[in-house]
Write a protein that holds these residues in place. Structure first.
Motif, PDB file in Angstrom:
ATOM      1  N   MET A 272       0.924  -1.041   0.053  1.00 40.75           N
ATOM      2  CA  MET A 272      -0.023  -0.325   0.067  1.00 40.75           C
ATOM      3  C   MET A 272       0.883   1.120   0.042  1.00 40.75           C
ATOM      4  SD  MET A 272      -3.070   1.167   2.553  1.00 40.75           S
ATOM      5  CE  MET A 272      -3.883  -0.540   2.289  1.00 40.75           C
ATOM      6  N   PRO A 273       0.510   2.234  -0.765  1.00 40.40           N
ATOM      7  CA  PRO A 273       1.280   3.460  -0.841  1.00 40.40           C
ATOM      8  C   PRO A 273       1.212   4.371   0.526  1.00 40.40           C
ATOM      9  CG  PRO A 273      -0.163   3.518  -2.833  1.00 40.40           C
ATOM     10  CD  PRO A 273      -0.542   2.045  -1.831  1.00 40.40           C
ATOM     11  N   PHE A 274       2.249   5.112   0.854  1.00 40.39           N
ATOM     12  CA  PHE A 274       2.186   5.845   2.257  1.00 40.39           C
ATOM     13  C   PHE A 274       0.969   6.650   2.253  1.00 40.39           C
ATOM     14  CE2 PHE A 274       3.137   9.439   4.742  1.00 40.39           C
ATOM     15  CZ  PHE A 274       4.091   8.914   5.832  1.00 40.39           C
ATOM     16  N   GLU A 275       0.359   7.571   1.288  1.00 43.15           N
ATOM     17  CA  GLU A 275      -0.717   8.175   1.219  1.00 43.15           C
ATOM     18  C   GLU A 275      -1.899   7.697   1.540  1.00 43.15           C
ATOM     19  OE1 GLU A 275      -0.898  11.567   1.712  1.00 43.15           O
ATOM     20  OE2 GLU A 275       1.311  11.540   1.542  1.00 43.15           O
ATOM     21  N   ASP A 276      -1.825   6.407   1.135  1.00 46.20           N
ATOM     22  CA  ASP A 276      -3.046   5.179   1.524  1.00 46.20           C
ATOM     23  C   ASP A 276      -3.020   5.108   2.846  1.00 46.20           C
ATOM     24  OD1 ASP A 276      -3.889   6.006  -1.252  1.00 46.20           O
ATOM     25  OD2 ASP A 276      -3.463   3.925  -1.897  1.00 46.20           O
ATOM     26  N   VAL A 277      -1.783   4.390   3.357  1.00 42.39           N
ATOM     27  CA  VAL A 277      -1.736   4.329   4.678  1.00 42.39           C
ATOM     28  C   VAL A 277      -2.044   5.094   5.642  1.00 42.39           C
ATOM     29  CG1 VAL A 277      -0.006   3.711   6.556  1.00 42.39           C
ATOM     30  CG2 VAL A 277       0.034   2.482   4.309  1.00 42.39           C
ATOM     31  N   LEU A 278      -1.914   6.668   5.437  1.00 43.27           N
ATOM     32  CA  LEU A 278      -2.077   7.786   6.095  1.00 43.27           C
ATOM     33  C   LEU A 278      -3.510   7.822   6.003  1.00 43.27           C
ATOM     34  CD1 LEU A 278      -0.630   9.947   7.723  1.00 43.27           C
ATOM     35  CD2 LEU A 278      -0.703  11.250   5.249  1.00 43.27           C
ATOM     36  N   THR A 279      -4.239   7.652   5.078  1.00 42.40           N
ATOM     37  CA  THR A 279      -5.489   7.818   4.910  1.00 42.40           C
ATOM     38  C   THR A 279      -6.511   6.921   5.879  1.00 42.40           C
ATOM     39  OG1 THR A 279      -5.471   8.898   2.694  1.00 42.40           O
ATOM     40  CG2 THR A 279      -7.520   7.957   3.461  1.00 42.40           C
ATOM     41  N   MET A 280      -6.013   5.642   5.769  1.00 41.71           N
ATOM     42  CA  MET A 280      -6.426   4.483   6.642  1.00 41.71           C
ATOM     43  C   MET A 280      -6.477   4.780   8.121  1.00 41.71           C
ATOM     44  SD  MET A 280      -7.715   2.001   4.545  1.00 41.71           S
ATOM     45  CE  MET A 280      -7.526   0.503   5.487  1.00 41.71           C
ATOM     46  N   LEU A 281      -5.103   5.335   8.756  1.00 43.94           N
ATOM     47  CA  LEU A 281      -4.994   5.604  10.005  1.00 43.94           C
ATOM     48  C   LEU A 281      -6.031   6.683  10.509  1.00 43.94           C
ATOM     49  CD1 LEU A 281      -1.140   5.360   9.895  1.00 43.94           C
ATOM     50  CD2 LEU A 281      -2.691   3.844  11.174  1.00 43.94           C
ATOM     51  N   LYS A 282      -6.060   7.862   9.606  1.00 42.02           N
ATOM     52  CA  LYS A 282      -6.946   9.206   9.830  1.00 42.02           C
ATOM     53  C   LYS A 282      -8.175   8.623   9.814  1.00 42.02           C
ATOM     54  CE  LYS A 282      -4.073  12.491   7.322  1.00 42.02           C
ATOM     55  NZ  LYS A 282      -3.916  13.579   6.403  1.00 42.02           N
ATOM     56  N   PHE A 283      -8.712   7.877   9.270  1.00 38.24           N
ATOM     57  CA  PHE A 283     -10.101   7.389   9.272  1.00 38.24           C
ATOM     58  C   PHE A 283     -10.378   6.454  10.346  1.00 38.24           C
ATOM     59  CE2 PHE A 283     -13.233   4.013   8.133  1.00 38.24           C
ATOM     60  CZ  PHE A 283     -14.402   4.881   7.764  1.00 38.24           C
TER      61      PHE A 283
END
Length: 315
Positions: A272-283
């Motif tokens: 998974m790309p970094f920005e997608d990981v970031l989005t998952m954590l924020k959600f």
């Protein structure tokens, strides 16, 4: 306006405090210092000015301790009281931070700043320290956890989160987390004299050994990673881990962070790309934390997990 910086300053100083802010550019080398009240620093226009300066290359710092009313300079003589203990970890930061989290000799940190890759500044909010006691304790912290032994001055400046560290290219976002809201006294710090790093006992039933395979935290980590890889629900795991580790000062915080770092690691391993990981954590945490803090925390956790995966591939 920088809500992360505003929250940090409001947490770090009492209302009416006089504080010192420092702006430093690397090229050309230039330093600007401002002595203001906390309320002035928190004003939208002033925070906007700090954001503007940071955007144009200035690193932004605050003195760790408040100044006497009427002070014009940030000298040792101008420090009004000891508000914080602090530790600069510039070498092998992730490992030393893990040791700090596990040690019995110190309470949970009030603030952990991720100042650059694998480097941290750790703060404890304190009361009851005089200048001599603070300096001695700062030296013991540095010896015990491999911090910078030169960072023992009461007028030391620390980075403010929510801004970028321009010593690096690309600039590194200074993230923050708040493990504890407690205020500590000298009795809460039980550090040995001399070279005590390897001898410090761990919290709970964990103990140092040559392999450290018996660490409860390592057992938790291995169990969580295996459960997530098997498709277990993160919310359920968080509840179970918090119940299992009631010995921790803040079991829910410990469980949330362990599950979030392990989840991010799993996502990176899956490509998974970094920005997608970031989005998952924020959600996952957007209903538990203010937006700015949630974003900063998610970025710091994603960066920590990414470094774990990179080190594993190199090894």
């Amino acid at each position: 306006m920088n809500e992360v910086a505003k929250d940090f300053l409001a947490r770090s100083f009492a209302p009416g405090s006089t504080i010192a802010l420092l702006l430093r550019t690397e090229s050309p080398l230039k330093t600007v210092q401002r002595v203001v009240t906390l309320e002035q620093a928190l004003a939208p226009r002033y925070l906007g000015w700090l954001v503007y300066q940071n955007h144009h290359g200035a690193n932004v710092y605050a003195a760790a301790n408040p100044l006497r009313v009427g002070s014009r300079k940030r000298t040792k003589e101008s420090i009004a009281s000891i508000r914080h203990l602090y530790l600069d970890v510039d070498v092998d930061g992730d490992a030393r931070l893990a040791a700090l989290r596990a040690a019995d000799g110190v309470p949970p940190a009030s603030v952990i700043l991720s100042t650059s890759p694998n480097k941290y500044q750790v703060l404890w909010q304190v009361e009851g320290f005089d200048f001599g006691t603070q300096e001695e304790m700062l030296k013991r912290l540095a010896i015990a956890f491999g911090g910078d032994p030169a960072c023992t001055d009461c007028n030391r400046v620390l980075r403010i989160p929510g801004f970028f560290n321009h010593k690096y290219s690309p600039a590194h976002y200074v993230a923050v987390e708040y493990p504890s809201a407690a205020t500590y006294s000298p009795a809460d710090f039980r550090l040995p004299e001399g070279d005590g790093y390897a001898a410090l006992p761990l919290r709970g039933n964990a103990r140092h050994s040559s392999s450290r395979k018996d660490s409860h935290s390592e057992q938790d980590w291995a169990w969580v990673c295996a459960q997530l890889a098997a498709g277990a629900d993160a919310k359920k795991l968080t509840r179970i881990l918090a119940e299992r580790r009631a010995d921790k000062p803040n079991p829910l915080y410990y469980a949330q962070r362990t599950i979030d770092v392990a989840s991010a690691r799993q996502w990176f391993l899956e490509g998974m790309p970094f920005e997608d990981v970031l989005t998952m954590l924020k959600f996952r945490r957007e209903n538990d934390l203010p937006a700015a803090l949630c974003s900063a925390r998610s970025r710091e956790i994603a960066a920590t997990a990414q470094r774990m995966v990179v080190r594993k591939k190199i090894a």
